[in-house]
Scaffold this motif. Sequence first.
Motif, PDB file in Angstrom:
ATOM      1  N   SER A 230       0.885  -1.320  -0.056  1.00 31.64           N
ATOM      2  CA  SER A 230       0.079   0.001  -0.058  1.00 31.64           C
ATOM      3  C   SER A 230       0.858   1.334  -0.036  1.00 31.64           C
ATOM      4  O   SER A 230       2.082   1.131   0.404  1.00 31.64           O
ATOM      5  N   ALA A 231       0.430   2.443  -0.367  1.00 33.32           N
ATOM      6  CA  ALA A 231       0.810   3.699  -0.322  1.00 33.32           C
ATOM      7  C   ALA A 231      -0.240   4.683  -0.278  1.00 33.32           C
ATOM      8  O   ALA A 231      -0.385   5.350  -0.983  1.00 33.32           O
ATOM      9  N   PRO A 232      -0.811   4.575   0.881  1.00 31.57           N
ATOM     10  CA  PRO A 232      -1.939   5.587   1.283  1.00 31.57           C
ATOM     11  C   PRO A 232      -1.631   7.057   1.095  1.00 31.57           C
ATOM     12  O   PRO A 232      -2.240   7.956   1.089  1.00 31.57           O
ATOM     13  N   TYR A 233      -0.114   7.282   0.739  1.00 26.84           N
ATOM     14  CA  TYR A 233       0.408   8.710   0.785  1.00 26.84           C
ATOM     15  C   TYR A 233       0.603   9.118  -0.839  1.00 26.84           C
ATOM     16  O   TYR A 233       1.148  10.129  -1.075  1.00 26.84           O
ATOM     17  N   ASN A 234       0.094   8.121  -1.796  1.00 29.04           N
ATOM     18  CA  ASN A 234      -0.023   8.587  -2.988  1.00 29.04           C
ATOM     19  C   ASN A 234       1.159   8.545  -3.639  1.00 29.04           C
ATOM     20  O   ASN A 234       1.600   9.337  -4.462  1.00 29.04           O
ATOM     21  N   GLY A 235       2.256   7.474  -3.207  1.00 24.33           N
ATOM     22  CA  GLY A 235       3.753   7.715  -3.476  1.00 24.33           C
ATOM     23  C   GLY A 235       4.051   6.282  -4.084  1.00 24.33           C
ATOM     24  O   GLY A 235       3.142   5.530  -4.677  1.00 24.33           O
ATOM     25  N   GLU A 236       5.307   5.793  -3.743  1.00 24.20           N
ATOM     26  CA  GLU A 236       5.538   4.662  -3.862  1.00 24.20           C
ATOM     27  C   GLU A 236       5.447   3.613  -2.914  1.00 24.20           C
ATOM     28  O   GLU A 236       5.825   3.684  -1.724  1.00 24.20           O
ATOM     29  N   SER A 237       5.177   2.382  -3.298  1.00 18.97           N
ATOM     30  CA  SER A 237       5.193   1.338  -1.898  1.00 18.97           C
ATOM     31  C   SER A 237       6.407   0.710  -1.781  1.00 18.97           C
ATOM     32  O   SER A 237       7.264   0.966  -2.590  1.00 18.97           O
ATOM     33  N   VAL A 238       6.433   0.037  -0.486  1.00 18.67           N
ATOM     34  CA  VAL A 238       7.848  -0.543  -0.081  1.00 18.67           C
ATOM     35  C   VAL A 238       8.048  -1.742  -1.172  1.00 18.67           C
ATOM     36  O   VAL A 238       9.332  -1.858  -1.299  1.00 18.67           O
ATOM     37  N   GLN A 239       7.018  -2.551  -1.630  1.00 16.86           N
ATOM     38  CA  GLN A 239       7.273  -3.297  -2.711  1.00 16.86           C
ATOM     39  C   GLN A 239       7.926  -2.723  -4.098  1.00 16.86           C
ATOM     40  O   GLN A 239       9.051  -3.248  -4.645  1.00 16.86           O
ATOM     41  N   GLU A 240       7.599  -1.313  -4.480  1.00 18.89           N
ATOM     42  CA  GLU A 240       8.123  -0.660  -5.470  1.00 18.89           C
ATOM     43  C   GLU A 240       9.387  -0.447  -5.258  1.00 18.89           C
ATOM     44  O   GLU A 240      10.269  -0.344  -6.175  1.00 18.89           O
ATOM     45  N   LEU A 241       9.804   0.061  -4.124  1.00 12.45           N
ATOM     46  CA  LEU A 241      11.139   0.534  -3.659  1.00 12.45           C
ATOM     47  C   LEU A 241      12.000  -0.732  -3.743  1.00 12.45           C
ATOM     48  O   LEU A 241      13.150  -0.663  -4.496  1.00 12.45           O
ATOM     49  N   PHE A 242      11.635  -1.787  -3.366  1.00 10.50           N
ATOM     50  CA  PHE A 242      12.205  -3.312  -3.417  1.00 10.50           C
ATOM     51  C   PHE A 242      12.599  -3.440  -5.015  1.00 10.50           C
ATOM     52  O   PHE A 242      13.892  -3.871  -5.047  1.00 10.50           O
ATOM     53  N   THR A 243      11.721  -3.506  -5.850  1.00  9.30           N
ATOM     54  CA  THR A 243      11.970  -3.337  -7.217  1.00  9.30           C
ATOM     55  C   THR A 243      12.866  -2.513  -7.802  1.00  9.30           C
ATOM     56  O   THR A 243      13.972  -2.890  -8.536  1.00  9.30           O
ATOM     57  N   ARG A 244      12.991  -1.271  -7.433  1.00  9.20           N
ATOM     58  CA  ARG A 244      13.938  -0.315  -7.935  1.00  9.20           C
ATOM     59  C   ARG A 244      15.352  -0.661  -7.281  1.00  9.20           C
ATOM     60  O   ARG A 244      16.281  -0.418  -8.076  1.00  9.20           O
ATOM     61  N   VAL A 245      15.418  -0.707  -6.146  1.00  6.38           N
ATOM     62  CA  VAL A 245      16.614  -1.229  -5.438  1.00  6.38           C
ATOM     63  C   VAL A 245      17.376  -2.526  -6.257  1.00  6.38           C
ATOM     64  O   VAL A 245      18.302  -2.490  -6.662  1.00  6.38           O
ATOM     65  N   GLU A 246      16.356  -3.238  -6.516  1.00  5.24           N
ATOM     66  CA  GLU A 246      16.906  -4.718  -7.249  1.00  5.24           C
ATOM     67  C   GLU A 246      17.340  -4.378  -8.433  1.00  5.24           C
ATOM     68  O   GLU A 246      18.335  -4.795  -8.966  1.00  5.24           O
ATOM     69  N   GLY A 247      16.637  -3.557  -9.345  1.00  7.85           N
ATOM     70  CA  GLY A 247      17.185  -3.158 -10.539  1.00  7.85           C
ATOM     71  C   GLY A 247      18.286  -2.408 -10.489  1.00  7.85           C
ATOM     72  O   GLY A 247      19.140  -2.396 -11.423  1.00  7.85           O
TER      73      GLY A 247
END
Length: 187
Positions: A110-127
């Motif tokens: 979830s991203a109730p703040y209309n930003g990036e989810s922790v999963q999306e951060l994980f994917t970005r770091v992995e990339g």
Amino acid sequence: MLLYIWRHPKPLAANGLCLGHTDIGVHPRKLKRLANQIQRFVRLHKLPKVIWVSPLQRSLKVGKMLAQKGFECRVAPDLIELDFGTWDGRSWSDIPKQEIDNWCDNFAHSAPYNGESVQELFTRVEGQIQAWQNRQIDTGDNDSILAVGHAGWINMAKMLAAGEGVPQVAADWPRPVGYRELSSLRF
């Protein structure tokens, strides 16, 4: 690949703020301390003088100082901190408790703040880590990467290095690394 990543110095007036993409400055003396710390580390370990930084000034300015000392400074947009959207730059105490509870109830996705989810951060770091590994394979570069990053990004990289997945509950999120702290991670 071995990643040496330092957390940026403490920003000015950041206490109590939800700080992600907000570009807050750092006292020049603190920037200089970290740049000197990295320069000594590189000299001691005979590492290449290439530093990767995020585009936020609390990281970028360290890279620019090192560039004046003969380093090559490379900006990696994917090194940026988690995007907290509408929460970013606000005091944690001003964010409604229910919104924080909603995030914690579905922490990874979830991203109730209309930003990036922790999963999306994980994917970005992995990339970003994969891009560094591919670059080293393509160029035959030394297997060490030096970077200045942010606490959330570093925490996620530590989880990846340990073979862990995205934390599903907020209680599994580790404490942030200290300002100017070095993390050595093998991938």
